[in-house]
Design an enzyme around this catalytic site. Structure first.
Site, PDB file in Angstrom:
ATOM      1  N   GLU A 389       0.766  -1.318   0.030  1.00 20.99           N
ATOM      2  CA  GLU A 389      -0.234   0.036   0.015  1.00 20.99           C
ATOM      3  C   GLU A 389       1.038   1.212  -0.002  1.00 20.99           C
ATOM      4  O   GLU A 389       0.434   2.398  -0.591  1.00 20.99           O
ATOM      5  CB  GLU A 389      -0.951  -0.002   1.301  1.00 20.99           C
ATOM      6  CG  GLU A 389      -2.024  -1.165   1.220  1.00 20.99           C
ATOM      7  CD  GLU A 389      -2.871  -1.190   0.087  1.00 20.99           C
ATOM      8  OE1 GLU A 389      -2.982  -0.144  -0.754  1.00 20.99           O
ATOM      9  OE2 GLU A 389      -3.200  -2.180  -0.332  1.00 20.99           O
ATOM     10  N   HIS A 392       1.484   2.328  -3.539  1.00 24.87           N
ATOM     11  CA  HIS A 392       0.529   3.237  -4.082  1.00 24.87           C
ATOM     12  C   HIS A 392       0.600   4.703  -3.669  1.00 24.87           C
ATOM     13  O   HIS A 392       0.390   5.452  -4.296  1.00 24.87           O
ATOM     14  CB  HIS A 392      -0.740   2.480  -3.723  1.00 24.87           C
ATOM     15  CG  HIS A 392      -1.292   1.062  -4.475  1.00 24.87           C
ATOM     16  ND1 HIS A 392      -1.062   1.103  -5.611  1.00 24.87           N
ATOM     17  CD2 HIS A 392      -1.660  -0.054  -3.981  1.00 24.87           C
ATOM     18  CE1 HIS A 392      -1.590  -0.217  -5.783  1.00 24.87           C
ATOM     19  NE2 HIS A 392      -1.982  -0.645  -4.848  1.00 24.87           N
TER      20      HIS A 392
END
Length: 595
Positions: A389, A392
């Site tokens: 994550e 991202h």
């Protein structure tokens, strides 16, 4: 076994600070009202765009309105995700959804109007109003949609049906996040406790086979019970997608999904074909798993347990963060320093709490910052999820910092590259640091399973979507039985004969939220293949690839995804990147088998 904390028990530093978007609900309401007002104002441009100046006014006001709307919607959505049972938050999100419909209604006239213009008229508008150059690429790109935009009346009608079309997805979301109750399982002290998703992800890896089986049966129980309701929502979602594709004159639902990013259909088909041609290594790994576990029949609840016992470790959130920072060092000082600062800035919601949305995601809000949702479980999987994550989040951070609003958001097709590069760097870091051969075997096993989940499972899902959409396009019925038959057949094909199929296996389709975002999952696999290429080059000290990759992270959607990746040396229109990635998989399985 972790018992859920109440939200009040979680330290402030491990919770989102949503006041970064709005100080209070009054501020939210004020923006909500201003978006409603702006939507009304934008309606007045219908029929009144006659030159470059009025076109620029309309487009710049629309961009301003969408920017404020994004804040309004995201604020409501993030509140709901923190506790899906909370009615007040749900009411905010419902208001946000209604506002989205009003916004679309107010601006739906523009695409048909733009399509009605001759190119020389648009050229003339451009020369009259130099500020229009900001919107130039978007305006000319819209011409690609000429055959797929309907009359003004029909576009208005479709925008009014927005909530209706998204109903199957929203319904499944409520079933899956708020309504589903898993059965009970036995904890370490012999007490019965209610299973949660976070608990399941731990129990399905437990060395005790009976515990795995109990968790597996308990986890699938509500999905099997609700199979017909969920089949109905999935069938509706697929048929809606097929209907919209036909209404908009696309050759197929698949081509409609690929059109926006100019992805050739061959990229999708080539991915499935190349994966299928290389299933022998996957089948070899399934057989290896059966041999190592020493079971007469390998079952689905045996597919996640680590094959190397005694080395599974607890990794606290603090340790996980520190390890991630070390692993990402090859990406340079600026990258690592930015990641470091995110921890203390409350960009991350860390812990699993009652009612919280399952899974993990990053949401990059332009003009604010990224928001990362985790359900951290203090294990190796959670370390990988955090690192994933963060990829991202850094993609969002760099693109938002270096691109104007219009090109800041990146396409889904390239989104998984940044997250997976991080994961590949992490596994290599952990393997390099592994002093103990047992731990090395454990990490290899983990990476193979990661590869299996991010590549082969997603290709299997992509094939499921392709088959079910094709059935709908041919007017064939879609129901529980159809979904079961397709899913079970694919599961057997991808895993091979060493696996004995469980009764629950065929219901696997019923628990996948991504099926409500048609033709989304294949991008995990293409992104994974691209990331392996890039990360391996960076680890070999290739400065050109590193610089090209950091430029890629700053590029947002300033070019089509396929072209952005080509600049990093990855061409997904050829089988080469997929074959290279599968070569890495074969090497991993070979080394693991040898050890």
């Amino acid at each position: 076994m972790n018992h859920l904390k109440n939200r009040q028990e979680v330290p402030e530093m491990e919770k989102w600070d949503l006041t970064d978007i709005y100080a209070n609900q009054e501020a939210w309401e004020a923006d909500y009202a201003s978006v409603e007002k702006m939507a009304q104002e934008l309606k007045s441009y219908d029929g009144n765009i006659t030159d470059g100046a009025t076109m620029y006014q309309f487009l710049s006001k629309q961009e301003e309105m969408v920017a404020i709307f994004n804040n309004v919607y995201v604020y409501a959505m993030l509140h709901v995700d923190l506790d899906t049972r909370e009615q007040a938050s749900q009411a905010l999100l419902d208001k946000g959804r209604s506002l989205a419909v009003k916004l679309n209604e107010a601006t739906s006239f523009f695409s048909p109007f733009l399509m009605s213009l001759e190119k020389y008229t648009l050229d003339q508008y451009m020369s009259e109003e130099p500020r229009l150059s900001y919107f130039k690429d978007d305006l000319y790109d819209t011409y690609r949609y000429k055959d797929h935009v309907l009359s003004k009346e029909n576009e208005e009608l479709l925008s009014q049906l927005g909530e209706t079309f998204s109903a199957p997805r929203n319904t499944f979301g409520m079933i899956n996040n708020a309504d589903i109750k898993f059965g009970n399982v036995t904890d370490d002290d012999g007490n019965e406790v209610e299973l949660t998703r976070g608990m399941y992800s731990k129990l399905i890896e437990d060395e005790n086979r009976e515990k795995r089986k109990e968790a597996y049966k308990s986890y699938y129980q509500p999905y099997v019970q609700m199979k017909n309701s969920i089949a109905s929502t999935l069938s509706a979602a697929i048929k809606n997608n097929v209907t919209l594709s036909k209404v908009r004159h696309y050759p197929s639902a698949l081509e409609k999904s690929l059109f926006a990013n100019k992805i050739p259909k061959e990229v999708y088909e080539n991915l499935i074909d190349t994966a299928r041609k290389n299933l022998s290594t996957m089948h070899r790994y399934t057989q290896l798993r059966k041999d190592i576990l020493g079971v007469d029949e390998l079952r689905q609840y045996d597919l996640n347990v680590p094959l190397v016992s005694g080395v599974k470790e607890d990794i606290s959130y603090e340790e996980a963060y520190a390890t991630m920072l070390e692993a990402l060092a090859p990406l340079g000082e600026d990258y690592v320093q930015t990641v470091k600062e995110m921890k203390g800035s409350r960009y991350i919601d860390v812990r699993e709490t009652p009612g919280k949305r399952s899974g993990a995601y990053n949401l990059g809000l332009y003009g604010v910052h990224p928001f990362i949702l985790l359900n951290h479980q203090d294990d190796l999987d959670s370390l990988f999820t955090l690192t994933h994550e963060m990829g991202h989040a850094m993609h969002s951070h760099y693109s938002n910092k270096h691109q104007p609003r219009i090109t800041a958001s990146y396409e889904i097709f390239v989104a998984e590259v940044a997250s997976t590069v991080n994961e590949v760097l992490l596994i290599h870091h952990l393997l390099d640091e592994a002093k103990d051969q047992e731990y090395r075997k454990y990490l290899l096993n983990h990476f193979i399973d990661q590869f299996k989940g991010t590549f082969f499972t997603q290709v299997m899902f992509a094939e499921f979507e392709k088959k079910t959409h094709e059935l709908a396009e041919n007017g064939e019925p879609l129901n529980t039985e159809t979904f079961n038959d397709i899913y079970e057949d694919l599961f057997k094909t991808y895993h091979g004969d060493a696996l004995t199929i469980e009764e629950e296996t065929k219901y696997g389709w019923s628990r996948i939220p991504h099926f409500y975002r048609p033709f989304y999952v294949y991008q995990y696999a293409t992104g994974f293949a691209a990331a392996i290429h890039i990360a391996n080059a960076i680890l070999k000290g290739d400065k050109d690839t590193l610089n090209a990759y950091l430029s890629f992270l700053k590029s947002g959607s300033s070019d089509y995804p396929i072209e952005l990746l080509k600049k990093t040396g990855v061409d997904l229109t050829t089988p080469e990147p997929i074959e290279n990635a599968l070569g890495v998989f074969e090497d991993l399985v070979q080394e693991f088998a040898t050890l």
